[in-house]
Scaffold this active site. Structure first.
Site, PDB file in Angstrom:
ATOM      1  CG  HIS A  72      -2.041  -0.965   1.146  1.00  0.00           C
ATOM      2  ND1 HIS A  72      -3.366  -0.988   2.145  1.00  0.00           N
ATOM      3  CD2 HIS A  72      -2.280  -2.073   0.394  1.00  0.00           C
ATOM      4  CE1 HIS A  72      -3.982  -1.943   1.668  1.00  0.00           C
ATOM      5  NE2 HIS A  72      -3.328  -2.566   0.686  1.00  0.00           N
ATOM      6  CE1 TYR A 200      -6.479   3.661  10.661  1.00  0.00           C
ATOM      7  CE2 TYR A 200      -5.742   3.868   8.331  1.00  0.00           C
ATOM      8  CZ  TYR A 200      -5.520   3.281   9.772  1.00  0.00           C
ATOM      9  OH  TYR A 200      -4.649   2.141   9.910  1.00  0.00           O
ATOM     10  N   PRO A 292      -4.950   0.086  18.441  1.00  0.00           N
ATOM     11  CG  PRO A 292      -6.702  -1.230  17.720  1.00  0.00           C
ATOM     12  CD  PRO A 292      -6.318  -0.390  18.825  1.00  0.00           C
ATOM     13  CE  LYS A 296       2.963   3.339  13.579  1.00  0.00           C
ATOM     14  NZ  LYS A 296       3.770   3.181  12.213  1.00  0.00           N
ATOM     15  CE1 TYR A 384      -1.588   4.070   9.240  1.00  0.00           C
ATOM     16  CE2 TYR A 384      -0.689   3.150   7.247  1.00  0.00           C
ATOM     17  CZ  TYR A 384      -1.473   3.147   8.100  1.00  0.00           C
ATOM     18  OH  TYR A 384      -2.552   1.944   8.058  1.00  0.00           O
TER      19      TYR A 384
END
Length: 392
Positions: A72, A200, A292, A296, A384
């Site tokens: 991704h 998200y 979550p 991580k 990220y």
């Protein structure tokens, strides 16, 4: 029995540490209280950072990851049902890979078994003893028979509820914790993912996440009250609420279906300092928990393995214990940065019980600024994809 390192916990972090030590001819034994089938059946997330992928490559278990993992190059964020993309690849020249933690565990079990590694499953009543003494050992029961393994070091990779952290005297540790006043209701469905990258979503009703396991297995989450029960959420109600929270384009194109797994998980941030006591070292969830939201959990466990493995390697190969002594300091530096990022993601995207219209506007403004600021997007992207491991 006698070995150099006893590893308590046969999850991905314990298995990875075992494999890396074995590659350097450092004898070790893994003790896991559950059966191999149970461990490999655990459903866990699987967004892997660049550093995690490199560690798995070093361990020789990247073939299936490279072939089956989903690279991704970005993620989508949304607010007010409007989505925008963060281009991870462009901003950091790195990507993340979606590859289930269950698959990582299977790969590690397979190669350790093939190379005649020592994993003892169904080990009961595991207990590290004489930690810090010359004659340290770990006791356990197997098939009702008492066993003892003499060792130099113990690696506690046995999770938040494991025994490793509990043997450290309470007056020698500091615990930092935040319990979040909500949970995640997650479902697994045999349907194509709504998008090729994760979404998200911030919504007035609460957070939502659209994720995936493969081309025909999707993982979706919505924020719920801690008082909610899974039985109260039939599939119809779940899909309706998920659609309500996702950006409009995704909501209109999502393919729904019967859920094959459904559960509610609480969210917390937790850190134990220090991460070692004498010759006992804590790894992963035994020392820290992250919500979550920032993906991580597994990645932090792998970075702990990086620091501990390098410390043990220098100790045994070069008779140098400096890195082992600095393990907790180095690991915690990266842990707290990930704790901060996960906290930021959680507070930015979730609706809190006491949240006012003012608080919602602040969240909206935060995301609007993020959408239009390359500098802000770069900060998010760097965190990220995973911050680099610090050298000793």
């Amino acid at each position: 029995m006698r070995t150099k390192v006893v590893i308590i916990g046969g999850g991905p972090s314990g298995l990875l540490l075992s494999r890396l030590l074995s590659l350097e001819n450092i004898d070790n034994v893994v003790l896991e209280k559950q059966s191999r089938e149970h461990v490999q059946g655990r459903i866990r997330a699987g967004v892997l950072e660049n550093g995690t992928i490199e560690m798995l490559r070093l361990a020789g278990v990247s073939k299936r990851l490279d072939n089956e993992g989903f690279k991704h190059n970005g993620i989508e964020l949304s607010f007010k049902n409007h989505g925008f993309r963060i281009d991870l690849k462009k901003l950091t020249d790195k990507h993340v890979t979606v590859y289930g933690q269950t698959e990582v565990t299977k790969d590690l079990y397979e190669i350790i078994e093939k190379e005649n590694g020592n994993i003892i499953n169904c080990a009961e009543d595991v207990l590290p003893q004489n930690v810090g003494e010359i004659n340290s050992f770990v006791t356990f029961k197997k098939n009702g028979i008492e066993n003892k393994i003499m060792c130099d070091f113990v690696a506690g990779c046995d999770g938040y509820h494991g025994i490793s952290r509990k043997v450290i005297p309470e007056n020698l540790i500091n615990v930092f914790e935040r319990i979040y006043p909500f949970g995640w209701l997650g479902i697994l469905s045999e349907t194509p993912p709504v998008k090729e990258e994760l979404i998200y979503a911030n919504h007035g009703n609460g957070f939502a996440l659209a994720s995936m396991r493969n081309n025909n297995l999707s993982r979706y989450y919505i924020q719920t009250s801690l008082d909610d029960r899974v039985e109260a959420w039939d599939d119809k109600r779940f899909w309706e609420e998920l659609k309500r929270r996702l950006p409009i384009e995704a909501s209109e194109s999502i393919i729904t279906g019967r859920s094959i797994e459904k559960s509610i998980a609480p969210l917390r941030s937790f850190v134990c300092e220090p991460m070692n006591w004498n010759n006992l070292f804590l790894v992963g969830d035994a020392a820290h928990i992250v919500p979550p939201t920032g993906a991580k959990g597994l990645n932090l466990a792998v970075s702990d393995v990086y620091y501990l493995f390098n410390g043990l390697k220098k100790y045994y190969l070069f008779n140098d214990d400096k890195d082992l002594k600095n393990y907790s300091t180095k690991a915690l530096s990266r842990v707290w940065k990930a704790i901060r990022f996960s906290w930021w993601m959680t507070t930015t995207f979730h609706k809190f019980p006491e949240q006012t219209s003012f608080d919602q506007r602040i969240q909206d403004s935060e995301l609007e600024y993020l959408e239009n600021s390359i500098a802000s997007q770069t900060v998010l992207a760097e965190n990220y994809v995973g911050l680099p491991y610090e050298e000793f």
